[in-house]
Design a protein around this motif. Structure first.
Motif, PDB file in Angstrom:
ATOM      1  N   GLN A 205       0.831  -1.200   0.000  1.00  0.00           N
ATOM      2  CA  GLN A 205       0.000   0.000   0.000  1.00  0.00           C
ATOM      3  C   GLN A 205       0.872   1.258   0.000  1.00  0.00           C
ATOM      4  O   GLN A 205       0.546   2.246  -0.654  1.00  0.00           O
ATOM      5  CB  GLN A 205      -0.961   0.007   1.183  1.00  0.00           C
ATOM      6  CG  GLN A 205      -2.146  -0.922   1.023  1.00  0.00           C
ATOM      7  CD  GLN A 205      -2.954  -0.645  -0.234  1.00  0.00           C
ATOM      8  OE1 GLN A 205      -3.029  -1.492  -1.118  1.00  0.00           O
ATOM      9  NE2 GLN A 205      -3.560   0.517  -0.342  1.00  0.00           N
ATOM     10  N   GLN A 206       1.981   1.209   0.720  1.00  0.00           N
ATOM     11  CA  GLN A 206       2.900   2.349   0.741  1.00  0.00           C
ATOM     12  C   GLN A 206       3.474   2.594  -0.650  1.00  0.00           C
ATOM     13  O   GLN A 206       3.583   3.737  -1.089  1.00  0.00           O
ATOM     14  CB  GLN A 206       4.027   2.111   1.762  1.00  0.00           C
ATOM     15  CG  GLN A 206       5.037   3.232   1.834  1.00  0.00           C
ATOM     16  CD  GLN A 206       4.435   4.561   2.277  1.00  0.00           C
ATOM     17  OE1 GLN A 206       3.501   4.600   3.072  1.00  0.00           O
ATOM     18  NE2 GLN A 206       4.951   5.654   1.750  1.00  0.00           N
TER      19      GLN A 206
ATOM     20  N   ARG B 299      -5.669   3.010  -5.742  1.00  0.00           N
ATOM     21  CA  ARG B 299      -5.750   2.549  -4.352  1.00  0.00           C
ATOM     22  C   ARG B 299      -6.650   1.316  -4.223  1.00  0.00           C
ATOM     23  O   ARG B 299      -6.294   0.357  -3.541  1.00  0.00           O
ATOM     24  CB  ARG B 299      -6.277   3.669  -3.459  1.00  0.00           C
ATOM     25  CG  ARG B 299      -5.295   4.773  -3.231  1.00  0.00           C
ATOM     26  CD  ARG B 299      -5.861   5.852  -2.303  1.00  0.00           C
ATOM     27  NE  ARG B 299      -4.923   6.934  -2.220  1.00  0.00           N
ATOM     28  CZ  ARG B 299      -5.033   8.086  -2.895  1.00  0.00           C
ATOM     29  NH1 ARG B 299      -6.085   8.304  -3.690  1.00  0.00           N
ATOM     30  NH2 ARG B 299      -4.111   9.017  -2.771  1.00  0.00           N
ATOM     31  N   THR B 300      -7.802   1.373  -4.884  1.00  0.00           N
ATOM     32  CA  THR B 300      -8.728   0.233  -4.847  1.00  0.00           C
ATOM     33  C   THR B 300      -8.070  -1.013  -5.424  1.00  0.00           C
ATOM     34  O   THR B 300      -8.165  -2.104  -4.851  1.00  0.00           O
ATOM     35  CB  THR B 300     -10.019   0.570  -5.616  1.00  0.00           C
ATOM     36  OG1 THR B 300     -10.643   1.699  -4.996  1.00  0.00           O
ATOM     37  CG2 THR B 300     -10.980  -0.605  -5.630  1.00  0.00           C
TER      38      THR B 300
ATOM     39  N   GLY C 240      -3.685  -6.658  -2.925  1.00  0.00           N
ATOM     40  CA  GLY C 240      -3.057  -6.934  -1.630  1.00  0.00           C
ATOM     41  C   GLY C 240      -3.819  -7.994  -0.859  1.00  0.00           C
ATOM     42  O   GLY C 240      -3.225  -8.906  -0.278  1.00  0.00           O
ATOM     43  N   GLU C 241      -5.134  -7.903  -0.877  1.00  0.00           N
ATOM     44  CA  GLU C 241      -5.963  -8.878  -0.175  1.00  0.00           C
ATOM     45  C   GLU C 241      -5.837 -10.269  -0.813  1.00  0.00           C
ATOM     46  O   GLU C 241      -5.730 -11.277  -0.110  1.00  0.00           O
ATOM     47  CB  GLU C 241      -7.426  -8.428  -0.167  1.00  0.00           C
ATOM     48  CG  GLU C 241      -8.338  -9.314   0.630  1.00  0.00           C
ATOM     49  CD  GLU C 241      -7.969  -9.441   2.109  1.00  0.00           C
ATOM     50  OE1 GLU C 241      -8.153 -10.539   2.662  1.00  0.00           O
ATOM     51  OE2 GLU C 241      -7.489  -8.469   2.711  1.00  0.00           O
ATOM     52  N   LEU C 242      -5.827 -10.325  -2.134  1.00  0.00           N
ATOM     53  CA  LEU C 242      -5.664 -11.621  -2.808  1.00  0.00           C
ATOM     54  C   LEU C 242      -4.311 -12.251  -2.509  1.00  0.00           C
ATOM     55  O   LEU C 242      -4.216 -13.455  -2.252  1.00  0.00           O
ATOM     56  CB  LEU C 242      -5.845 -11.466  -4.318  1.00  0.00           C
ATOM     57  CG  LEU C 242      -7.284 -11.256  -4.784  1.00  0.00           C
ATOM     58  CD1 LEU C 242      -7.310 -10.907  -6.266  1.00  0.00           C
ATOM     59  CD2 LEU C 242      -8.131 -12.479  -4.502  1.00  0.00           C
TER      60      LEU C 242
ATOM     61  N   ALA D  24       2.868  -1.896  -8.324  1.00  0.00           N
ATOM     62  CA  ALA D  24       2.340  -0.546  -8.274  1.00  0.00           C
ATOM     63  C   ALA D  24       0.880  -0.505  -7.904  1.00  0.00           C
ATOM     64  O   ALA D  24       0.300   0.545  -7.803  1.00  0.00           O
ATOM     65  CB  ALA D  24       2.546   0.133  -9.623  1.00  0.00           C
ATOM     66  N   GLN D  25       0.264  -1.657  -7.729  1.00  0.00           N
ATOM     67  CA  GLN D  25      -1.164  -1.652  -7.410  1.00  0.00           C
ATOM     68  C   GLN D  25      -1.392  -1.918  -5.962  1.00  0.00           C
ATOM     69  O   GLN D  25      -0.894  -2.698  -5.297  1.00  0.00           O
ATOM     70  CB  GLN D  25      -1.903  -2.687  -8.226  1.00  0.00           C
ATOM     71  CG  GLN D  25      -1.929  -2.268  -9.652  1.00  0.00           C
ATOM     72  CD  GLN D  25      -2.820  -3.155 -10.457  1.00  0.00           C
ATOM     73  OE1 GLN D  25      -3.413  -4.075  -9.983  1.00  0.00           O
ATOM     74  NE2 GLN D  25      -2.921  -2.862 -11.725  1.00  0.00           N
TER      75      GLN D  25
END
Length: 177
Positions: A41-42, A73-74, A80-82, A176-177
Motif C-alpha cells: 500500500q505504501q 488505491r482500490t 493486496g488482499e488476494l 504498483a497496485q
C-alpha cells in the motif's frame, strides 16, 4: 579409492540438492503477511505521488486525477488482499488449488486494470501535449527511469530479437497496485 571418493562426494551433493528442492517452504507468518500488505500500500501511495508530480496535474485536472488515484488505491487493496489470502493458504494448497488461485488473481488483475484504464482515459484526454508526452514516456513498460531498458526485452535463447514491450500504463505493475 580416490575415484570412489569423488563419486561418493558427487552423489551426496546431488542428493542434497534434490532434498533442498523437495522441501516445502514455510508459510509466512501473519505479521510478515500484514507487513507485506502495508508495504504494498505504501508503494501504491508513493507511485500516486510520483505520477501526480511527474504528470504536472493542474487544478482543473484534480477531479479526474482523484478518480484515477482512487482506482489505483482500490486496485492495490484488491490485489493486496488476494496476495494475503494466497500467502496464508500456502501450506494447505495443492497444485490444482495453486493454479486456481493464480487464475483468480490473474482475472481480478485484468478486471482491475480495465477499471484503471477507464479512469485514466478521461484524465489522459485532458492532458496538454506536453503532459501526454510525459505520460507516454512515464507509463511505458521498461522506461529507463523505472530501471528498465527502454521498453526492449532482453535477448536470450528464447527471444533472439529484442522486441518492444507494449505501452500499457506502468500502474499495471503488481508492485504498483
Amino acid at each position: 579409492m580416490k575415484k570412489a571418493f569423488v563419486v561418493l562426494a558427487t552423489t551426496l551433493s546431488i542428493s542434497g540438492a534434490f532434498a533442498q528442492n523437495a522441501a516445502t517452504p514455510a508459510a509466512p507468518s501473519s505479521a510478515a503477511v500484514e507487513a507485506g500488505v502495508a508495504e504494498h500500500q505504501q508503494r501504491v501511495e508513493e507511485r500516486i505521488a510520483f505520477l501526480h508530480s511527474t504528470l504536472k496535474i493542474t487544478p482543473d485536472q484534480e477531479a479526474l486525477w482523484k478518480t484515477f488515484a482512487d482506482q489505483m488505491r482500490t486496485n492495490g487493496q484488491s490485489m493486496g488482499e488476494l496476495f494475503k489470502q494466497r500467502a496464508e493458504g500456502q501450506s494447505t494448497r495443492n497444485a490444482l488449488d495453486d493454479m486456481k488461485e493464480y487464475a483468480k488473481i490473474t482475472q481480478v488483475h485484468a478486471d482491475e486494470m480495465q477499471k484503471l484504464v477507464t479512469a485514466f482515459e478521461p484524465l489522459y484526454n485532458s492532458f496538454s501535449a506536453d503532459q501526454k508526452a510525459i505520460a507516454d514516456k512515464t507509463f511505458r513498460h521498461g522506461a529507463p527511469e523505472r530501471g528498465g531498458n527502454g521498453g526492449k526485452r532482453p535477448k536470450n535463447k528464447h527471444n533472439s530479437q529484442a522486441k518492444p514491450a507494449d505501452a500499457a500504463p506502468a500502474a499495471s505493475d503488481p508492485a504498483a497496485q
